[in-house]
Design a protein around this motif. Sequence first.
Motif, PDB file in Angstrom:
ATOM      1  N   UNK A 156       0.867  -1.176   0.000  1.00  0.00           N
ATOM      2  CA  UNK A 156       0.000   0.000   0.000  1.00  0.00           C
ATOM      3  C   UNK A 156       0.906   1.229   0.000  1.00  0.00           C
ATOM      4  N   UNK A 157       0.937   1.924  -1.149  1.00  0.00           N
ATOM      5  CA  UNK A 157       1.804   3.095  -1.260  1.00  0.00           C
ATOM      6  C   UNK A 157       1.205   4.331  -0.592  1.00  0.00           C
ATOM      7  N   UNK A 158      -0.077   4.247  -0.235  1.00  0.00           N
ATOM      8  CA  UNK A 158      -0.713   5.372   0.436  1.00  0.00           C
ATOM      9  C   UNK A 158      -0.854   6.604  -0.437  1.00  0.00           C
ATOM     10  N   UNK A 159      -0.875   6.417  -1.748  1.00  0.00           N
ATOM     11  CA  UNK A 159      -0.909   7.553  -2.667  1.00  0.00           C
ATOM     12  C   UNK A 159      -2.318   7.884  -3.145  1.00  0.00           C
ATOM     13  N   UNK A 160      -3.261   6.976  -2.909  1.00  0.00           N
ATOM     14  CA  UNK A 160      -4.649   7.209  -3.298  1.00  0.00           C
ATOM     15  C   UNK A 160      -5.562   6.922  -2.109  1.00  0.00           C
ATOM     16  N   UNK A 161      -6.694   7.600  -2.063  1.00  0.00           N
ATOM     17  CA  UNK A 161      -7.603   7.457  -0.923  1.00  0.00           C
ATOM     18  C   UNK A 161      -8.123   6.034  -0.786  1.00  0.00           C
ATOM     19  N   UNK A 162      -8.220   5.323  -1.906  1.00  0.00           N
ATOM     20  CA  UNK A 162      -8.802   3.976  -1.882  1.00  0.00           C
ATOM     21  C   UNK A 162      -7.768   2.873  -1.650  1.00  0.00           C
TER      22      UNK A 162
END
Length: 414
Positions: free
Chosen positions: A55-61
């Motif tokens: 999970x790169x944490x770059x998108x809300x989903x």
Amino acid sequence: MSGDPARAVAGFFDPPPAGPLGVAVSGGSDSLALLHLLHDWASGSGLALHAVTVDHGLRADSAAEAACVGEIAGRLGVPHTVLHWTGWDGAGNLSDRARRARYDLMAEWARGAGVAGIALGHTADDQAETLLMRLARGSGVAGLAAMSPGRSHAGVTFLRPLLTVRRAELRRYLDARDQKWIEDPTNEDMRFDRPKARRALRELEPLGLTVEALNMVAGNMAALRKTLGHYAEAEARAHVQFEAGDVLIPCAAFGAMPGETARLILQAALHWVSGEEYPPRRGGIQRLVEAIARGEGMPLSGCLIAIRDDTIRISREPAAVAETVAAPGTLWDGRWRLTGPFRPGDRIAATGEAGLRACTEWRGTGLPRRTLLAAPAVWRDGALRAAPLAGFGAGFSAELCRSAEDYHATFRTH
């Protein structure tokens, strides 16, 4: 090109790996299909399978998508781990930074979990897209060979069992299992190179530049790369020497080598000294070849290349390791291990200018000053305790953890 994903997977893993196998799953169609395929195959072989998602944490989903993968893996009875990347600071190339972080995180996880290798869902479509992107960069033979079926990173083998399978075939496979997948919006984001290459592929297909044709080109380039590597390794074994972590090449022998052989030998040397995951682009290597022909050195890829006494010497660049710090007992700069009477508070860092000034007998080592500046040393509270390569500090020694055979192996693995 295989039309049967299950047959492609079974053929790729014949014989099966010696230990547990990991599978990287993002939730997209390719990786989800690979998860199902490997689950079915592993059930018959008795091999333990572990799924991993970054999970790169770059998108809300992204967190919800990782949880969705976990639910699918759970229904299959496959253990699932989510790894988190929090290193994006807004600087540099996002795609490249995220990819490097992804591989680093997965390799660290695999080593800790005792996983022998990690399977990736790259397809024949990905291979064709990669070849187009490499063409745009003016890549040489190695670059145009595109992705290999397997590669090692940080001590872990990453495997690509679906390179002969089309993405459409994997989606038909998932449809038949009534398995939905996640559509990543970045796959259509034209700010990135891969979506552009994907669109270009559709437009080039009427000209005969199909996925199948481009995969055939990549295969031909891979065969040529293997042949060139064979001859480059033979030249390297005959002429290349090693000293204190540096690579030495006689100028006369280098000048007599065919151009591509010389480039491969330099590329392998830069990789061996710096440990960089990817070599400099062909333009950088060509500039280095031209500089050497003029009798000049230059910095490149975290290394310093100098010519002295009719010898090309490739050393670590001091600036590249100026901020590199390691704890006693761990590798420094990915290649040096120091042993000795460490004390609490000691740390390992580059010798540097300040350290070398304290090593009054360094000239007696016979090593160049630039080599010693980038060599490992033991520091505590700003004071030098030991610099083994510079002859300073009783009881300490420095072991190079890359061998000549590691250098020669790069001709067969890169």
